[in-house]
Design an enzyme around this catalytic site. Structure first.
Site, PDB file in Angstrom:
ATOM      1  N   LYS A 108       0.827  -1.226   0.000  1.00  0.00           N
ATOM      2  CA  LYS A 108       0.000   0.000   0.000  1.00  0.00           C
ATOM      3  C   LYS A 108       0.849   1.260   0.000  1.00  0.00           C
ATOM      4  O   LYS A 108       0.489   2.257  -0.628  1.00  0.00           O
ATOM      5  CB  LYS A 108      -0.973   0.019   1.180  1.00  0.00           C
ATOM      6  CG  LYS A 108      -0.328  -0.094   2.551  1.00  0.00           C
ATOM      7  CD  LYS A 108      -0.426  -1.491   3.075  1.00  0.00           C
ATOM      8  CE  LYS A 108       0.473  -1.704   4.266  1.00  0.00           C
ATOM      9  NZ  LYS A 108       0.496  -3.082   4.719  1.00  0.00           N
ATOM     10  N   LYS A 208      -3.825   3.331   2.856  1.00  0.00           N
ATOM     11  CA  LYS A 208      -4.962   2.535   2.359  1.00  0.00           C
ATOM     12  C   LYS A 208      -6.129   3.427   1.945  1.00  0.00           C
ATOM     13  O   LYS A 208      -6.756   3.201   0.911  1.00  0.00           O
ATOM     14  CB  LYS A 208      -5.383   1.532   3.431  1.00  0.00           C
ATOM     15  CG  LYS A 208      -4.300   0.470   3.706  1.00  0.00           C
ATOM     16  CD  LYS A 208      -4.598  -0.316   4.969  1.00  0.00           C
ATOM     17  CE  LYS A 208      -3.501  -1.317   5.289  1.00  0.00           C
ATOM     18  NZ  LYS A 208      -3.576  -1.838   6.655  1.00  0.00           N
TER      19      LYS A 208
HETATM   20  N1  HSE Z   1       0.029  -3.315   9.959  1.00  0.00           N
HETATM   21  C1  HSE Z   1      -1.251  -3.491   9.335  1.00  0.00           C
HETATM   22  C2  HSE Z   1      -2.341  -3.543  10.401  1.00  0.00           C
HETATM   23  C3  HSE Z   1      -1.364  -4.759   8.546  1.00  0.00           C
HETATM   24  O1  HSE Z   1      -2.069  -3.516  11.591  1.00  0.00           O
HETATM   25  O2  HSE Z   1      -3.500  -3.617   9.993  1.00  0.00           O
HETATM   26  C4  HSE Z   1      -0.957  -4.672   7.136  1.00  0.00           C
HETATM   27  O3  HSE Z   1      -1.449  -3.570   6.488  1.00  0.00           O
END
Ligand code: HSE
Length: 443
Positions: A108, A208
């Site tokens: 992302k 995201k």
């Molecule tokens: N580190 C991210 C989370 C997972 O805690 O959702 C991967 O995007």
């Protein structure tokens, strides 16, 4: 027909999960895709470690530590980038595209920051860049936004798209933990990274929501314009007060179409506890999408982990396998809208967004304090929705009592609430900095 050949860049959690799911479900996948999908080459920094992880499958795959050689391999049809990072990953993805390979990526950060350049290069070369796994792990939200909802003018998206922070917030609410203790619990369970900055400061969620915003509204990816506020300054007391008022606090990624432009923001947000999304707990993810025709829709599932993320990676591999012989003009555009029809609608600065607000003021418990506060808000044109007064155990230097005053406002511009807060903080009866959190009704 010969299987389609895939090279993996990286063999960590997502890479190895992809390999496992592809092998375990290979017959079903072949029936869906119309031909087999085989990983024939993997590039990793430590091939010996990957060899051990491959076990009895080791014989079927060529392992290398030469990442460039993999993207140059003429036998590969698809390069699946599972290595993360934005620098080497960008270089390798662009080189693979130049070599005519399709890309599947879970990255992302790469797409939020370099997406425009990568999609442009892919379009020029006639190859696909598929990225379902980049947003909300196993939830097929890209497919839903880009295809399932293509009849709609999308109005807004609001998502819990970082599992680590959702776990921390759940623990703070359920067990009354403070932020630092809840973070330690998340780290002990392996949810948070050793350096959890991207998670807790909202950067991962901003990557995201930037991607979802581009697809929802047909604009270029503009991570640099996203407003980002994490949860590290969140006080447990606000989670408690919010609960007393019928709200939960969630780290939301929000993007909304308004008459003046697009809102693109990540911050802790109060949402009414009766909303389904308010009840998404632990490391789970959920995304609300509101379209003009369909109304409100909700997508829920695991946003991280080896096999949930592999579920999205493999779905992309199947899509690419089905479509790679199709005329590039007839494929689904990367950002859902035709590349020459992207819009220049601006992303609004945070001061221009409209929201309701939760304010917590620590005030001296003296006559007239409430009147002076409501007067300042009224003068700023800010309407009060609810008020809660909570006795504090604190006393000031003169032994006088202090009180927490919680004010919920109706919708106003952020710049107006900020100006009102500056005036409130100048009152001698307001004894500490005002806590301000945004609220979303999501109805
Ligand atoms: N580190 C991210 C989370 C997972 O805690 O959702 C991967 O995007």
């Amino acid at each position: 027909m010969e299987p389609i050949k895939v090279g993996l860049l990286g063999f960590g959690t997502v890479g190895s999960g992809t390999f496992t799911v592809l092998r375990r479900n290979q017959e079903e996948i072949r029936r869906r895709a119309g031909r087999g999908i085989e990983v024939t080459r993997i590039a990793v920094r430590n091939p010996a470690k990957a060899l051990a992880a491959l076990g009895d499958a080791a014989g079927s795959v060529a392992l290398t530590d030469d990442f460039a050689a993999l993207v140059d391999d003429p036998t590969l049809d698809i390069v699946a980038e599972m290595m993360g990072g934005t620098s080497l990953a960008r270089e390798l993805v662009l080189r693979a595209i130049a070599n005519g390979k399709h890309i599947v990526t879970a990255n992302k950060a790469l797409l939020a920051v370099h997406g425009n350049e990568i999609f442009e290069a892919a379009h020029a070369k006639g190859v696909m860049v598929a990225f379902e796994a980049a947003v909300a792990g196993g939830i097929p939200i890209i497919k839903a936004l880009r295809e399932g909802l293509s009849a709609n003018r999308i109005q807004y998206i609001a998502g819990i798209i970082n599992g680590t922070t959702n776990y921390i917030l759940s623990e703070m609410r359920d067990r009354g933990l403070d932020f630092a203790t809840a973070l330690e619990a998340a780290q002990a369970l392996g949810y948070a990274e050793a350096d959890p900055t991207f998670d807790i400061e909202g950067v991962d969620a901003a990557h995201k929501v930037t991607i979802m915003s581009a697809i929802a509204f047909g604009v270029p990816v503009q991570f640099e314009r996203a407003y980002i506020e994490g949860i590290s300054d969140l006080d447990a007391i606000d989670i408690r007060y919010a609960e007393e008022l019928g709200y939960r606090i969630k780290l939301l990624g929000i993007t909304r179409r308004t008459a003046e432009g697009i809102e693109l923001r990540v911050h802790p947000t109060l949402i009414p506890e009766k909303r389904l999304i308010a009840n998404v707990e632990g490391a789970m993810n959920a995304v609300v999408v509101h379209g003009d025709a369909v109304g409100t829709t909700l997508y829920y599932g695991k946003g991280a982990g080896a096999e949930p993320t592999a579920s999205s990676v493999v779905a992309d591999l199947v899509d690419v396998t089905r479509l790679h012989t199709a005329d590039p003009e007839h494929r689904v555009p990367h950002l859902a809208f035709q590349p020459d029809r992207l819009s220049s609608t601006p992303i609004l600065p945070i001061e221009e967004i409209s929201s309701s607000y939760y304010l917590r003021l620590r005030v001296a418990d003296v006559a007239g304090v409430l009147a002076s506060i409501t007067r300042i808000l009224a003068d700023a044109g800010i309407s009060i929705d609810a008020l809660l007064q909570k006795e504090s155990e604190q006393v000031d230097d003169h032994g006088k009592g202090e009180t927490d005053l919680i004010v919920l406002t109706h919708e106003t511009r952020e710049k107006h609430i900020n100006a009102a807060i500056r005036t409130l903080e100048a009152l001698t009866t307001v004894v500490s900095k005002v806590t301000r959190l945004r609220m979303e009704a999501l109805n």
